[in-house]
Design a protein around this motif. Structure first.
Motif: not given
Length: 254
Positions: A66-76
């Motif tokens: 969950r937080y890995g996905t949120k991390f990637v999305m935040s970078k975008l």
């Protein structure tokens, strides 16, 4: 009032809250520069790979994904980037190397002639020469009701320990850890909030508390709340066993 922010490049919660803070500050207060530290979720500097491994080992695969996905999305999403938000508001970054207390780093901050330092998730311990740079002092936001729950990740610990209430405390920094006198404190009923919901709520509540502090400091009309050492509790980063107890108690991360 010239304010220098001391914060970190948190990819989850800070960008939107710093944006809120800058927009809501009274007209006589201005953020003139910011130090942005590297993210250190475990309370110390570690490589990105070590952070990933530790997150997976302690919190498990669901949390990690969950937080890995949120991390990637935040970078975008530029709006989730602290430095982008600061750039949008025209706030310059103070580039430092190593510990903020080094003389050359203090000189860089001093060049902006701060009246007040404000730490939001500042992840280094500030020494007296740094604290003395700003005549009105240095504030720090802590998302718990000090003197209880000093230290790391209070949102986790208040839930694990079945507390009914938590809150935010904004205090004048001294050379200890979450130990300075409190200027503003706000209490919150936890209810059935998850940790993520609690973090989001208390972070914005914390921005409002910082604004209240700025107003009190400007007026000079305030009474400090004792941060009673005899009542303190301190928590470090949770272990895998702590996380298992958290989940067994029916608490939710999100």
């Amino acid at each position: 009032m010239r304010i220098v922010l001391l914060t970190q490049d948190d990819p989850f919660y800070l960008a939107e809250n710093i944006d809120y803070l800058i927009k809501k500050l009274p007209p006589y207060a201005k953020v003139v520069a910011t130090v942005v530290f590297d993210v250190s979720p475990f309370g110390k500097r570690e490589s990105f790979t070590d952070k990933l491994k530790k997150t997976y080992q302690i919190f498990g695969p669901g949390f990690f994904v969950r937080y890995g996905t949120k991390f990637v999305m935040s970078k975008l999403n530029k709006n989730k980037n602290v430095k982008h938000v600061l750039e949008t508001h025209g706030v310059p970054l103070i580039e430092i190397e190593g510990n903020i207390n080094k003389a050359e780093n203090r000189e860089k901050i001093s060049a902006y002639q701060p009246d007040l330092l404000v730490s939001i998730a500042g992840n280094q311990i500030f020494k007296r020469p740094l604290l003395d740079l700003a005549p009105k002092g240095c504030l720090n936001l802590h998302t718990a009701l000090l003197p209880k729950y000093r230290g790391l990740m209070p949102s986790f610990w208040v839930l694990k320990n079945n507390e009914k209430y938590t809150g935010v405390s904004v205090f004048f920094v001294d050379e200890g850890i979450d130990s300075g006198p409190i200027l503003v404190q706000r209490k919150v009923e936890i209810g059935n909030r998850s940790q993520e919901e609690l973090i989001k709520y208390t972070k914005q509540l914390g921005m409002d508390a910082i604004i209240e502090c700025v107003e009190k400091i400007e007026s000079g009309n305030y009474t400090l709340i004792e941060n009673d050492e005899s009542q303190m509790t301190y928590f470090s980063f949770p272990t895998r066993e702590d996380v298992q107890a958290f989940l067994a108690a029916g608490k939710r991360f999100y």
